[in-house]
Design an enzyme around this catalytic site. Structure first.
Site, PDB file in Angstrom:
ATOM      1  N   TYR A 136      26.164  36.806  30.110  1.00  0.00           N
ATOM      2  CA  TYR A 136      27.349  36.830  30.514  1.00  0.00           C
ATOM      3  C   TYR A 136      28.018  35.879  31.563  1.00  0.00           C
ATOM      4  O   TYR A 136      27.799  35.870  32.202  1.00  0.00           O
ATOM      5  CB  TYR A 136      27.201  38.686  31.195  1.00  0.00           C
ATOM      6  CG  TYR A 136      28.273  39.766  31.609  1.00  0.00           C
ATOM      7  CD1 TYR A 136      29.029  38.937  31.670  1.00  0.00           C
ATOM      8  CD2 TYR A 136      27.567  40.285  32.931  1.00  0.00           C
ATOM      9  CE1 TYR A 136      30.237  39.682  31.602  1.00  0.00           C
ATOM     10  CE2 TYR A 136      28.776  41.328  33.669  1.00  0.00           C
ATOM     11  CZ  TYR A 136      30.302  40.729  32.932  1.00  0.00           C
ATOM     12  OH  TYR A 136      31.302  41.577  33.412  1.00  0.00           O
ATOM     13  N   LYS A 164      28.732  37.354  26.352  1.00  0.00           N
ATOM     14  CA  LYS A 164      29.642  38.570  26.778  1.00  0.00           C
ATOM     15  C   LYS A 164      30.233  37.535  27.601  1.00  0.00           C
ATOM     16  O   LYS A 164      30.135  37.431  28.617  1.00  0.00           O
ATOM     17  CB  LYS A 164      28.655  39.836  27.323  1.00  0.00           C
ATOM     18  CG  LYS A 164      29.659  40.935  27.669  1.00  0.00           C
ATOM     19  CD  LYS A 164      29.090  41.446  29.130  1.00  0.00           C
ATOM     20  CE  LYS A 164      30.384  41.831  29.600  1.00  0.00           C
ATOM     21  NZ  LYS A 164      29.820  42.797  30.330  1.00  0.00           N
TER      22      LYS A 164
END
Length: 301
Positions: A136, A164
């Site tokens: 992330y 992400k």
């Protein structure tokens, strides 16, 4: 390590009762509704899952519940957001034991590491936990900004499979593909950049507002992937006022209230978060109700 993660993957809410206790039956119902709408996976224990507000035992329970509810129909990816690399490894192993299909790894919390430290953190986690990992990358919220060159330095870790991308800079996707080709599966991580990110090469969307409007989110993604740009743009413009809520500091409270209004869950959160009140609540209710009142008829897909 190969995965087929793709499509709309909600960063699912952890449902709670008014006093803050976990509501696992409601969480399971939300998973079922998301699957019925066409979602293709679940991120549990992300920011919207209130990861940092839960004990490790509670995190394991949330993941076990999700794995049982999904029942092999879609991957369950568990967020790992801890204070140290050692604690992240412990959490990752617990999530694997709970049945998670993969991890979404965040930088260590509180301490603001630099890129060298971030790369070391993710590499050490990947070497210690035998699960596919999505990183992330969100410097806006978590203060670590990994560049394409940093992901090149991580590319020898075969179980780091996805990113992400939440840098709020859509150019990153092109830079990543130019440098690394298809080494990583890239996901849009910012709701109000979704259409641009998919057009630039994202294979999926880790989404907040999908919690509240799953059918519309799936339709938007599929239209974009199919190149039906005019239809996608019309739906995107309807969606945008609520998609903006995913980028606010109180995104958890905002989207949980939207869930409640849309019949997808309850607004209850765990302190230090508190339910919305007053003018702020009225503002969010107005935005969400406008979306509900003007919901478009979805095109055939």
């Amino acid at each position: 390590m190969t995965v087929n993660w793709q499509g709309v993957i909600p960063a699912l809410m952890t449902e709670m009762h008014e006093g803050g206790a976990l509501d696992m039956p409601a969480t399971a119902r939300h998973i079922e509704a998301s699957l019925a709408a066409g979602c293709e996976g679940f991120i549990m224990l992300g920011t919207l899952g209130e990861n940092s507000s839960l004990s490790l035992d509670e995190k394991e329970l949330v993941v076990r519940t999700a794995v049982e509810a999904a029942s092999g129909r879609a991957p369950v990816i568990a967020g790992v957001a801890e204070y140290t690399t050692e604690l992240a490894i412990e959490a990752g192993k617990r999530m694997k034991a709970a049945g998670a299909d993969g991890l979404m790894a965040l930088p260590t919390m509180v301490y603001q590491q630099d890129a060298r430290e971030g790369v070391h953190h993710f590499k050490t986690l990947a070497q210690a936990v035998d699960l596919p990992i999505m990183i992330y990358n969100n410097h806006v919220a978590y203060k670590l900004d990994l560049m394409p060159e940093d992901f090149a330095a991580l590319s020898d870790q075969t179980n780091i499979v996805a990113v992400k991308e939440s840098s709020h800079d859509s150019r990153r996707i092109t830079d990543m593909i130019n440098l690394l080709g298809d080494r990583y599966r890239i996901f849009c991580g910012v709701d109000d950049l979704m259409l641009e990110n998919v057009l630039f090469g994202a294979v999926g969307w880790v989404s907040g507002m999908t919690n509240s409007f799953p059918r519309e989110a799936v339709a938007l993604f599929r239209l974009a992937k199919a190149g039906r740009i005019e239809e996608a743009l019309a739906l995107y413009r309807w969606f945008m006022p609520v998609l903006h809520l995913d980028t606010r500091i109180k995104l958890v409270q905002y989207i949980k209230l939207a869930n409640q209004m849309a019949g997808q869950g309850a607004e209850w959160v765990r302190p230090p978060r508190l339910p919305l009140i007053g003018a702020e609540r009225q503002m969010i209710e107005k935005i969400v109700q406008a979306a509900i009142d003007t919901r478009p008829q979805l095109p055939a897909l």
